[in-house]
Scaffold this motif. Structure first.
Motif, PDB file in Angstrom:
ATOM      1  N   GLU A  76     -39.469  21.893 -14.538  1.00 33.90           N
ATOM      2  CA  GLU A  76     -37.902  22.334 -14.803  1.00 33.90           C
ATOM      3  C   GLU A  76     -37.813  23.870 -15.078  1.00 33.90           C
ATOM      4  N   GLU A  77     -38.818  24.417 -15.637  1.00 40.08           N
ATOM      5  CA  GLU A  77     -38.794  25.832 -15.967  1.00 40.08           C
ATOM      6  C   GLU A  77     -39.215  26.635 -14.490  1.00 40.08           C
ATOM      7  N   LEU A  78     -40.077  26.056 -13.534  1.00 36.54           N
ATOM      8  CA  LEU A  78     -40.514  26.677 -12.493  1.00 36.54           C
ATOM      9  C   LEU A  78     -39.985  26.334 -11.379  1.00 36.54           C
ATOM     10  N   LYS A  79     -38.425  25.464 -11.370  1.00 37.27           N
ATOM     11  CA  LYS A  79     -38.001  24.724 -10.222  1.00 37.27           C
ATOM     12  C   LYS A  79     -37.552  26.024  -9.520  1.00 37.27           C
ATOM     13  N   THR A  80     -36.805  26.712  -9.976  1.00 38.21           N
ATOM     14  CA  THR A  80     -36.389  27.908  -9.017  1.00 38.21           C
ATOM     15  C   THR A  80     -37.291  28.838  -8.487  1.00 38.21           C
ATOM     16  N   ALA A  81     -38.342  29.102  -9.167  1.00 38.71           N
ATOM     17  CA  ALA A  81     -39.381  29.699  -8.400  1.00 38.71           C
ATOM     18  C   ALA A  81     -40.055  29.020  -7.439  1.00 38.71           C
ATOM     19  N   GLU A  82     -40.149  27.642  -7.572  1.00 34.11           N
ATOM     20  CA  GLU A  82     -40.823  26.756  -6.710  1.00 34.11           C
ATOM     21  C   GLU A  82     -40.089  26.777  -5.260  1.00 34.11           C
ATOM     22  N   LEU A  83     -38.858  26.710  -5.551  1.00 34.31           N
ATOM     23  CA  LEU A  83     -37.836  26.612  -4.474  1.00 34.31           C
ATOM     24  C   LEU A  83     -37.965  28.111  -3.645  1.00 34.31           C
ATOM     25  N   ALA A  84     -38.030  28.937  -4.529  1.00 30.89           N
ATOM     26  CA  ALA A  84     -38.423  30.282  -3.536  1.00 30.89           C
ATOM     27  C   ALA A  84     -39.393  30.517  -2.768  1.00 30.89           C
ATOM     28  N   ARG A  85     -40.482  30.049  -3.397  1.00 35.20           N
ATOM     29  CA  ARG A  85     -41.739  30.181  -2.740  1.00 35.20           C
ATOM     30  C   ARG A  85     -42.177  29.132  -1.828  1.00 35.20           C
ATOM     31  N   GLY A  86     -41.503  27.799  -1.962  1.00 37.10           N
ATOM     32  CA  GLY A  86     -41.817  26.729  -1.157  1.00 37.10           C
ATOM     33  C   GLY A  86     -43.273  26.316  -1.291  1.00 37.10           C
ATOM     34  N   GLN A  87     -43.339  26.040  -2.725  1.00 35.55           N
ATOM     35  CA  GLN A  87     -44.733  25.522  -3.121  1.00 35.55           C
ATOM     36  C   GLN A  87     -44.746  25.021  -4.383  1.00 35.55           C
ATOM     37  N   ALA A  88     -45.366  24.221  -4.893  1.00 37.73           N
ATOM     38  CA  ALA A  88     -45.623  23.685  -6.034  1.00 37.73           C
ATOM     39  C   ALA A  88     -46.499  24.649  -6.995  1.00 37.73           C
ATOM     40  N   LEU A  89     -45.790  25.309  -8.266  1.00 36.66           N
ATOM     41  CA  LEU A  89     -46.481  26.133  -8.934  1.00 36.66           C
ATOM     42  C   LEU A  89     -47.119  25.511 -10.099  1.00 36.66           C
ATOM     43  N   THR A  90     -47.245  24.174 -10.546  1.00 33.48           N
ATOM     44  CA  THR A  90     -47.916  23.763 -11.497  1.00 33.48           C
ATOM     45  C   THR A  90     -48.313  22.339 -11.110  1.00 33.48           C
ATOM     46  N   GLY A  91     -49.234  21.630 -11.621  1.00 36.88           N
ATOM     47  CA  GLY A  91     -49.680  20.495 -11.256  1.00 36.88           C
ATOM     48  C   GLY A  91     -51.187  20.411 -11.194  1.00 36.88           C
ATOM     49  N   PRO A  92     -51.747  19.209 -11.099  1.00 34.13           N
ATOM     50  CA  PRO A  92     -53.359  19.025 -11.159  1.00 34.13           C
ATOM     51  C   PRO A  92     -53.728  20.002 -10.168  1.00 34.13           C
ATOM     52  N   HIS A  93     -53.383  20.421  -8.910  1.00 40.77           N
ATOM     53  CA  HIS A  93     -53.828  21.307  -7.804  1.00 40.77           C
ATOM     54  C   HIS A  93     -54.037  22.612  -8.543  1.00 40.77           C
ATOM     55  N   ARG A  94     -53.496  23.013  -9.589  1.00 41.10           N
ATOM     56  CA  ARG A  94     -53.490  24.261 -10.230  1.00 41.10           C
ATOM     57  C   ARG A  94     -54.667  24.272 -11.289  1.00 41.10           C
ATOM     58  N   ASP A  95     -55.168  23.334 -11.500  1.00 45.10           N
ATOM     59  CA  ASP A  95     -55.937  23.220 -12.597  1.00 45.10           C
ATOM     60  C   ASP A  95     -57.493  23.938 -12.336  1.00 45.10           C
ATOM     61  N   ASP A  96     -58.114  24.240 -13.315  1.00 46.06           N
ATOM     62  CA  ASP A  96     -59.564  24.939 -13.172  1.00 46.06           C
ATOM     63  C   ASP A  96     -60.373  24.629 -14.087  1.00 46.06           C
ATOM     64  N   LEU A  97     -61.671  25.065 -13.968  1.00 43.62           N
ATOM     65  CA  LEU A  97     -62.723  24.843 -14.829  1.00 43.62           C
ATOM     66  C   LEU A  97     -63.378  26.171 -15.149  1.00 43.62           C
ATOM     67  N   GLU A  98     -63.544  26.487 -16.500  1.00 42.16           N
ATOM     68  CA  GLU A  98     -64.140  27.852 -16.858  1.00 42.16           C
ATOM     69  C   GLU A  98     -65.455  27.690 -17.396  1.00 42.16           C
ATOM     70  N   PHE A  99     -66.692  28.352 -17.105  1.00 40.17           N
ATOM     71  CA  PHE A  99     -67.781  28.463 -17.499  1.00 40.17           C
ATOM     72  C   PHE A  99     -68.245  29.464 -18.485  1.00 40.17           C
ATOM     73  N   TYR A 100     -68.921  29.310 -19.640  1.00 39.54           N
ATOM     74  CA  TYR A 100     -69.389  30.477 -20.271  1.00 39.54           C
ATOM     75  C   TYR A 100     -70.659  30.249 -20.599  1.00 39.54           C
ATOM     76  N   ILE A 101     -71.674  31.364 -20.554  1.00 35.38           N
ATOM     77  CA  ILE A 101     -73.071  31.624 -21.224  1.00 35.38           C
ATOM     78  C   ILE A 101     -73.163  32.276 -22.262  1.00 35.38           C
ATOM     79  N   ASN A 102     -73.450  31.584 -23.404  1.00 33.88           N
ATOM     80  CA  ASN A 102     -73.629  32.368 -24.549  1.00 33.88           C
ATOM     81  C   ASN A 102     -72.056  32.951 -25.217  1.00 33.88           C
ATOM     82  N   GLY A 103     -71.108  32.392 -24.812  1.00 34.96           N
ATOM     83  CA  GLY A 103     -69.907  32.727 -25.036  1.00 34.96           C
ATOM     84  C   GLY A 103     -69.346  33.999 -24.222  1.00 34.96           C
ATOM     85  N   ASN A 104     -70.110  34.192 -23.010  1.00 36.08           N
ATOM     86  CA  ASN A 104     -69.457  35.219 -21.937  1.00 36.08           C
ATOM     87  C   ASN A 104     -69.073  34.357 -20.868  1.00 36.08           C
TER      88      ASN A 104
END
Length: 203
Positions: A76-104
């Protein structure tokens, strides 16, 4: 168009919330396996951590209702921006994994060898997870995984793939020739040519 996007957002929230819940749970399981693999691979010198980064914030990863409500609020917060850009700005397709080695953060600070090691640990972890869940090993595919690994890490990989059906593409085969159950093939003019195990494959 507004009523249409509301319908799509509703469905995305329903299925997306379930996917996020499963991903959150699986990322923790994957980290458990990968962390041990990395410790074994580096003789305890490097600890690997995995952080699941969803596109929305929620309080309880096991509460699908909470995740769904968080999705709806963010959409709901991003609805206006999504309509302007023609794409979904949140959802599972926007998820990611980050990897850290010894905290870096591995993406920023890890060497090529370390990044390859992370990929290797993930591959082996997924093989072990599938074996634990199904009772059978899947076919393991490794593309040029050896090129950035030092001798100790190459030896670790060679040991870990014993008893598993594995297909490896590489330009150097010395580290694999100690194994008795290995077949070598050379790609030549678009054809696979089998080479004897004791013959240098580069010739």
């Amino acid at each position: 168009l507004i009523p249409t996007i509301d319908i799509w957002n509703q469905r995305l929230c329903e299925y997306g919330a379930r996917l996020v819940m499963y991903r959150d749970s699986f990322s923790k399981l994957l980290e458990k396996y990968c962390c041990q693999n990395m410790l074994d691979l580096t003789s305890g010198a490097e600890r690997l951590e995995i952080t699941y980064v969803p596109s929305v914030r929620y309080k309880d990863p096991l509460d699908i209702k909470d995740i769904k409500e968080s999705f709806l609020k963010r959409m709901e917060e991003l609805k206006t921006a999504e309509l302007a850009r023609g794409q979904a700005l949140t959802g599972p397709h926007r998820d990611d994994l980050e990897f850290y080695i010894n905290g870096n953060n591995a993406k920023v600070f890890a060497s090529q060898g370390q990044q390859r090691s992370v990929v290797l640990c993930i591959k082996i972890a997924m093989v072990d997870i599938i074996k634990d869940r199904t009772g059978e090993y899947p076919v393991l595919l490794l593309d040029d995984i050896m090129s950035e690994l030092d001798k100790s890490r190459q030896a670790y990989l060679t040991e870990r793939i014993k008893g598993k059906q594995t297909i490896i593409t590489c330009t150097e085969t010395a580290h694999l020739r100690k194994s008795k159950r290995v077949s070598f093939f050379k790609v030549e003019n678009g054809r696979f040519i089998e080479k004897p195990a004791l013959q240098t494959i580069n010739k």
